[in-house]
Design a protein around this motif. Structure first.
Motif, mmCIF file in Angstrom:
data_model
loop_
_atom_site.group_PDB
_atom_site.id
_atom_site.type_symbol
_atom_site.label_atom_id
_atom_site.label_comp_id
_atom_site.label_asym_id
_atom_site.label_seq_id
_atom_site.Cartn_x
_atom_site.Cartn_y
_atom_site.Cartn_z
ATOM 1 N N THR A 95 12.088 -21.469 -13.113
ATOM 2 C CA THR A 95 12.023 -20.123 -13.671
ATOM 3 C C THR A 95 13.359 -19.742 -14.296
ATOM 4 O OG1 THR A 95 10.308 -19.387 -12.166
ATOM 5 C CG2 THR A 95 11.790 -17.695 -13.010
ATOM 6 N N VAL A 96 14.433 -19.985 -13.540
ATOM 7 C CA VAL A 96 15.756 -19.636 -14.044
ATOM 8 C C VAL A 96 16.062 -20.443 -15.306
ATOM 9 C CG1 VAL A 96 18.210 -19.531 -13.501
ATOM 10 C CG2 VAL A 96 16.513 -19.051 -11.717
ATOM 11 N N ARG A 97 15.709 -21.730 -15.283
ATOM 12 C CA ARG A 97 15.995 -22.581 -16.445
ATOM 13 C C ARG A 97 15.223 -22.090 -17.675
ATOM 14 N NH1 ARG A 97 15.440 -28.795 -15.343
ATOM 15 N NH2 ARG A 97 17.262 -28.272 -14.078
ATOM 16 N N THR A 98 13.978 -21.721 -17.484
ATOM 17 C CA THR A 98 13.163 -21.264 -18.611
ATOM 18 C C THR A 98 13.655 -19.925 -19.141
ATOM 19 O OG1 THR A 98 11.311 -22.339 -17.519
ATOM 20 C CG2 THR A 98 10.784 -20.877 -19.360
ATOM 21 N N ILE A 99 14.024 -19.052 -18.222
ATOM 22 C CA ILE A 99 14.416 -17.703 -18.645
ATOM 23 C C ILE A 99 15.796 -17.658 -19.266
ATOM 24 C CG2 ILE A 99 15.117 -15.466 -17.647
ATOM 25 C CD1 ILE A 99 12.533 -15.457 -16.070
ATOM 26 N N GLN A 100 16.711 -18.501 -18.744
ATOM 27 C CA GLN A 100 18.086 -18.400 -19.233
ATOM 28 C C GLN A 100 18.202 -18.834 -20.705
ATOM 29 O OE1 GLN A 100 20.067 -22.610 -17.701
ATOM 30 N NE2 GLN A 100 20.589 -20.765 -16.637
ATOM 31 N N ASP A 101 17.247 -19.614 -21.182
ATOM 32 C CA ASP A 101 17.197 -19.933 -22.604
ATOM 33 C C ASP A 101 16.175 -18.986 -23.230
ATOM 34 O OD1 ASP A 101 16.380 -20.898 -25.122
ATOM 35 O OD2 ASP A 101 16.924 -22.959 -24.588
ATOM 36 N N LYS A 102 16.670 -17.977 -23.949
ATOM 37 C CA LYS A 102 15.767 -16.925 -24.411
ATOM 38 C C LYS A 102 14.663 -17.446 -25.320
ATOM 39 C CE LYS A 102 18.868 -13.015 -24.006
ATOM 40 N NZ LYS A 102 19.481 -11.866 -24.698
ATOM 41 N N TYR A 103 14.958 -18.517 -26.051
ATOM 42 C CA TYR A 103 13.903 -19.039 -26.899
ATOM 43 C C TYR A 103 12.814 -19.711 -26.050
ATOM 44 C CZ TYR A 103 11.209 -21.728 -30.164
ATOM 45 O OH TYR A 103 10.147 -22.259 -30.843
ATOM 46 N N LYS A 111 2.826 -19.214 -24.415
ATOM 47 C CA LYS A 111 1.872 -20.199 -23.871
ATOM 48 C C LYS A 111 0.870 -19.500 -22.953
ATOM 49 C CE LYS A 111 3.452 -23.583 -21.295
ATOM 50 N NZ LYS A 111 4.638 -24.411 -20.969
ATOM 51 N N PHE A 112 1.324 -18.448 -22.306
ATOM 52 C CA PHE A 112 0.437 -17.734 -21.384
ATOM 53 C C PHE A 112 -0.144 -16.457 -22.011
ATOM 54 C CE2 PHE A 112 2.685 -20.576 -18.655
ATOM 55 C CZ PHE A 112 1.795 -20.876 -17.629
ATOM 56 N N ASP A 113 -0.101 -16.421 -23.338
ATOM 57 C CA ASP A 113 -0.687 -15.275 -24.079
ATOM 58 C C ASP A 113 -0.053 -13.937 -23.712
ATOM 59 O OD1 ASP A 113 -2.481 -16.596 -25.670
ATOM 60 O OD2 ASP A 113 -3.923 -16.791 -24.028
ATOM 61 N N VAL A 114 1.232 -13.944 -23.459
ATOM 62 C CA VAL A 114 1.917 -12.680 -23.192
ATOM 63 C C VAL A 114 2.565 -12.216 -24.500
ATOM 64 C CG1 VAL A 114 3.740 -11.558 -21.877
ATOM 65 C CG2 VAL A 114 2.353 -13.359 -20.815
ATOM 66 N N GLU A 199 1.051 -12.108 -4.279
ATOM 67 C CA GLU A 199 0.616 -11.220 -5.363
ATOM 68 C C GLU A 199 1.777 -10.764 -6.221
ATOM 69 O OE1 GLU A 199 -1.243 -7.776 -3.547
ATOM 70 O OE2 GLU A 199 0.266 -7.695 -1.972
ATOM 71 N N VAL A 200 1.423 -10.043 -7.279
ATOM 72 C CA VAL A 200 2.432 -9.531 -8.202
ATOM 73 C C VAL A 200 2.301 -8.004 -8.245
ATOM 74 C CG1 VAL A 200 3.337 -9.637 -10.549
ATOM 75 C CG2 VAL A 200 2.257 -11.650 -9.551
ATOM 76 N N LEU A 201 3.356 -7.306 -7.831
ATOM 77 C CA LEU A 201 3.334 -5.835 -7.756
ATOM 78 C C LEU A 201 4.301 -5.278 -8.786
ATOM 79 C CD1 LEU A 201 3.867 -5.709 -3.879
ATOM 80 C CD2 LEU A 201 1.663 -5.678 -5.081
ATOM 81 N N SER A 202 4.171 -3.989 -9.073
ATOM 82 C CA SER A 202 5.140 -3.419 -10.021
ATOM 83 C C SER A 202 5.584 -2.022 -9.636
ATOM 84 C CB SER A 202 4.569 -3.415 -11.438
ATOM 85 O OG SER A 202 3.308 -2.788 -11.472
ATOM 86 N N LYS A 239 1.800 -9.472 -15.838
ATOM 87 C CA LYS A 239 1.251 -10.676 -16.464
ATOM 88 C C LYS A 239 2.387 -11.630 -16.866
ATOM 89 C CE LYS A 239 -1.669 -12.033 -20.405
ATOM 90 N NZ LYS A 239 -2.180 -11.571 -21.723
ATOM 91 N N ALA A 240 3.452 -11.060 -17.415
ATOM 92 C CA ALA A 240 4.583 -11.876 -17.850
ATOM 93 C C ALA A 240 5.227 -12.589 -16.662
ATOM 94 C CB ALA A 240 5.609 -10.998 -18.565
ATOM 95 N N VAL A 241 5.430 -11.847 -15.579
ATOM 96 C CA VAL A 241 6.119 -12.437 -14.424
ATOM 97 C C VAL A 241 5.220 -13.441 -13.709
ATOM 98 C CG1 VAL A 241 7.052 -11.904 -12.136
ATOM 99 C CG2 VAL A 241 7.699 -10.514 -14.115
ATOM 100 N N ASP A 242 3.927 -13.183 -13.778
ATOM 101 C CA ASP A 242 2.983 -14.059 -13.098
ATOM 102 C C ASP A 242 3.043 -15.492 -13.616
ATOM 103 O OD1 ASP A 242 1.108 -14.435 -11.137
ATOM 104 O OD2 ASP A 242 -0.597 -14.015 -12.460
ATOM 105 N N CYS A 243 3.530 -15.700 -14.824
ATOM 106 C CA CYS A 243 3.530 -17.069 -15.356
ATOM 107 C C CYS A 243 4.818 -17.825 -15.018
ATOM 108 C CB CYS A 243 3.217 -17.068 -16.849
ATOM 109 S SG CYS A 243 4.463 -16.315 -17.892
ATOM 110 N N PHE A 244 5.645 -17.232 -14.161
ATOM 111 C CA PHE A 244 6.838 -17.966 -13.708
ATOM 112 C C PHE A 244 6.670 -18.444 -12.263
ATOM 113 C CE2 PHE A 244 8.428 -15.582 -17.335
ATOM 114 C CZ PHE A 244 9.106 -16.582 -18.014
ATOM 115 N N TRP A 245 7.568 -19.330 -11.857
ATOM 116 C CA TRP A 245 7.468 -19.960 -10.549
ATOM 117 C C TRP A 245 8.340 -19.252 -9.515
ATOM 118 C CZ3 TRP A 245 8.604 -22.168 -15.243
ATOM 119 C CH2 TRP A 245 7.629 -23.007 -15.807
#
Lengths: 568, 568
Positions: A95-103, A111-114, A199-202, A239-245
């Motif tokens: 998750t950190v690796r994917t997020i730290q590169d903004k592209y 990919k997750f339709d967000v 679960e994912v709460l907000s 939805k956005a956060v749900d697609c991370f690990w």
């Protein structure tokens, strides 16, 4: 509590996480320099001295922590990946690796339709590559560094080809860059999301105001944002956060575009500036939530409700080394320093986050009134903001006074004077049930989401407006029968009062806008002690006035009294 | 912030003071053993290791602190007096000396005309002396140690002469004792008072529930206590604190006696268990307030308001060494651990204060519902309390449904069913404007102070009840015209609706208790999101129902529909 937490970094986010952990008696080991912000309030021998960029130090931290988390996403994820063999890393290094590169982050979301802005990576930091991207995305566009970018660092708005050189120069010739489609947003929103094992709460949606690309203020609830958009923003963030690990809290920043659609701007895999308000405003803060999520302790959506409307104001390093201390002192002087946090960070570089203030109040209007003098103080002598200046604070109306025609306005004016006298913010609108039926329905439907708490509706004759408004809103509607040109107004009164079962209108007597306004004040006062006090004062004053008249009448006798006071 | 604070003692009160100080970046030096509760969350080299009973250690602390304060009043005040030559001691050693001797404390209060129980010192701890005191005070009386008494230790209720021996034995033969007149109280109240250099402020009044003489629960606002008594309690507490020297917060415990008079029980010259709730429930906590008071930082009465009703529950050491941890875990499981504080104290002796929980909610009823399962969990297997058991929690009504006569009840029942459906707690009362005018006025006058938020009043014919109730309360009053035996009810409707300017009644149509109840729900819902959600659900359901009828009517045709559905 049994488990210990390790954190890469020990700045203000770590410090506020430590506050939450201290209350649950959870040990948090920080990897940072001695005396760092977070270490100042955690006294045990589990800390590691060093840098979160040092592999060996990270190993050391991992060895003594049951769960390792990050305070900042700009870490070496190879090191995180390594230690995840020996301890639990939350959220996941992936998750950190994917997020730290903004592209990569944006590609992953797509990919997750967000919904997020269209982005194109630059193969090299050259004008040719930038021109290629501009061809696809159009101009203006936003040129961004893929990594190590935050608080506006690493972003450059490219308005025309003339900006190409300056943009490439500003962002550094040897950096990975990408171009992002320009977003024509009317407002920036943010949602803190909690990802637990199940679960994912907000948390509630907040409005964020940036100045020079640094968060300046947050408002929760977001001002003038309908509940529909509010909920859409939260759903999109989840939805956005749900697609991370992995687990933990995530800060999700969004654009609310002019067409009311939402676009993810960026995500932080950690507590976030836009979630500071939760410390005072919610039963559990984002730090409490992060701790519960990474330690698999229970937490539920109910814990994330808003206690009261709130405003957070960042205290940044200013013109002098003690500007932030001066700001804190001003906050003490202005309102007893409610919600002041100073982070205990050393040098106050200009623009560095040194602290913040969170005000909560029974209404947003009151919170705005409380914080505005501090905002003004901190803005003094400041150069004009170069982008997104804070919107001028406008008082949020609590009562909507609607009428079918401007001819009803004279009847309403004594009532408006009462609302003014009670310092109740209101708005006056013309929404005719018969001539603008759709607009009337739209307005009534959106009123509650727009922060209105009570509607006063005036109508004469057929007098449908109060009842129709009530049919479109869950708010209490107060109906004022207006005396028509024909008849005494009893027809209007009965039209307004005799609503079918299921849709109530609180009816007052003909032309009695004063009582309608007083009723609105009583309704607000049933949950706002300050307003109730004003209602009581009004009742006492009115009693005093009548007693005084009684005294005079007794003293003067009926004849003289009538002569003096009842003459026209 | 520039000044450093020194504290004698580093237990939970010190720890929570440190939380407040950490946020303002104020250094607090604690004099206590290494690793004590407060030192765990304050990491600097200003602490002093040792005992707050050691003169040398106190000198050391004083030398490095700009202001010295206490966490406990059972200190050697000679030492405090000594160091006050070299540093600022707050509150004054004179205050601590007077308060720590409970008999002197009471004598001092009496000197300043502060209402407190009559007390007689025993010249010696003998039966003769006790008998002499009993002759003056009557029996039962309370025998008390003058010093080192807290949490019920040092108190012995003497019911008859048969208890003399046991009482003297229990309190120790060589101790200074005094006898106190028995107080026949119906409730215990407490107020945290803030004494600054300029003024005396107070937090809201709380209701305290003791079990085995140890504070178990606090409720703020105090349940079922009128605002008049509330304010009297605060005024009495401020008056009591005003007669002591120096600055800081003071805990003032009081008895509310059966005749509604108030009596000071005792005073603590420091943050107090009955003020823990302020951390979550008020913009500034008692710890924030103490810090501001002793450092001459600004603070005002406005900072001490209640954000939401709150309940505090102490977590005491229990049957097993980890009972308190189990309680915290249960709180996590039940409600996400909102407001859980664990103090990081070592051994969990039975009855030792190990932590606490503070719940806040939009209504006291909801707070009670949230905390009750935890209270039940902690009461499990506990021997029955020997004194002052916690009152069974009773739901606080939010709506008062009043009628002039029980003959109005049938009209009201459909409305009551709506309140039930919406889970809105209500009370039904008979308060006739004509047959019980004084009782009607009393009831309406007290309603707001008793936690009622809206009044529904039904009346027929002359129909004075709604308007008379409105004249005696600042709350919104909803009037239901009841159809009388003669006429169609328009007379009732106009009687209720045509109120003079200044006193509004929200009028619904004849016999329409459903709309009255829905209006009450809308009023509550304008400040309580959960209720508003139920109103919206009701509107959606009602829409669905009508749409379904429309579908059937279209499908079956008017004839068949009328045959099937409209037949009686």
């Amino acid at each position: 509590m049994e488990k210990t937490v390790g954190v890469l970094g020990g700045g203000q986010l770590g410090r506020m996480l430590a506050e939450a952990a201290n209350r649950l008696n959870v040990q948090v080991n920080f990897l940072d320099a001695a005396g760092s912000s977070a270490k100042q309030i955690t006294n045990h021998d589990g800390h590691v001295e060093g840098s979160f960029k040092d592999s060996e130090a990270i190993q050391k931290l991992a060895a003594k922590s049951d769960v390792v988390t990050v305070e900042i996403e700009h870490v070496n994820t190879e090191f995180l990946e390594e230690i995840s063999e020996m301890t639990d890393v939350q959220p996941s290094w992936k998750t950190v690796r994917t997020i730290q590169d903004k592209y990569l982050q944006k590609e992953h979301l797509k990919k997750f339709d967000v919904e997020t802005a269209q982005s194109i990576p630059l193969a090299a930091p050259t004008k040719d590559e930038l021109a290629k991207a501009a061809k696809t995305l159009g101009l203006p566009l936003m040129l961004k560094s893929r990594r190590e970018a935050y608080d506006g660092k690493g972003n450059f708005p490219v308005k025309s080809e003339a900006d190409f050189d300056a943009a490439l120069q500003a962002l550094g010739a040897n950096k990975d860059l990408y171009a992002e489609k320009w977003s024509d947003f009317k407002m920036e929103l943010a949602v803190m999301v909690v990802k637990t094992k199940d679960e994912v709460l907000s948390f509630p949606t907040v409005e964020t105001i940036h100045e020079n690309s640094i968060c300046k203020l947050t408002y929760s609830p977001a001002r003038g944002v309908s509940r529909e958009i509010n909920e859409k923003a939260q759903a999109l963030a989840r939805k956005a956060v749900d697609c991370f690990w992995g687990k933990g809290v995530f800060g999700v920043e969004m654009f609310l575009q002019k067409d009311d659609t939402l676009l993810i701007n960026e995500i932080a895999p950690r507590p976030h500036n836009s979630g500071h308000y939760t410390i005072e405003a919610c039963p559990l803060s984002q730090y409490d939530a992060h701790l519960r999520a990474i330690l698999d302790l229970p937490i539920s959506q109910k814990n994330l409700r808003l206690r009261e409307p709130s405003i957070m104001l960042n205290i940044l390093g200013g013109e002098t080394p003690d500007s932030h201390i001066q700001a804190a002192k001003k906050a003490l002087e202005l309102f007893g320093g409610e919600g002041v946090h100073l982070y205990g960070k050393g040098q106050a570089r200009k623009g560095r986050k040194m602290g913040h203030v969170t005000i909560t109040a029974p209404t947003m209007a009151e919170a705005e009134k409380t914080i505005q003098p501090l905002v003004d103080f901190m803005d003094q002598g400041k150069a004009k903001a170069s982008d997104s200046p804070a919107r001028k604070i406008k008082e949020q109306p609590l009562v909507a006074v609607v009428m079918g025609s401007d001819s009803d306005l004279p009847v309403l004016r004594p009532g408006l004077a009462i609302l003014d006298k009670f310092s109740i913010p209101y708005t006056t609108r013309i929404t005719s049930a018969h001539r603008t039926p759709t607009w009337m329905a739209e307005y009534a439907t959106a009123a509650a989401d727009n922060g209105i708490k009570t509607i006063i509706a005036a109508a004469g004759g057929a007098a449908h407006l109060p009842g129709m408004a009530a049919a479109h809103t869950p708010l209490p509607v107060i109906g004022i029968p207006v005396k028509p040109t024909i008849g005494d107004g009893t027809d209007s009164l009965l039209s307004i009062c005799n609503m079918p079962k299921g849709v109530p209108v609180a009816t007052v007597s003909v032309n009695n806008s004063i009582n309608a306004a007083l009723l609105a004040a009583r309704i607000l006062g049933s949950s706002d002690a300050a307003v109730r006090e004003r209602v009581e004062q009004y009742m006492r004053d009115s009693e005093k006035e009548v007693r005084e008249k009684d005294r005079r009448l007794e003293e003067m006798g009926a004849e003289a009294y009538a002569e003096k006071y009842l003459k026209k």
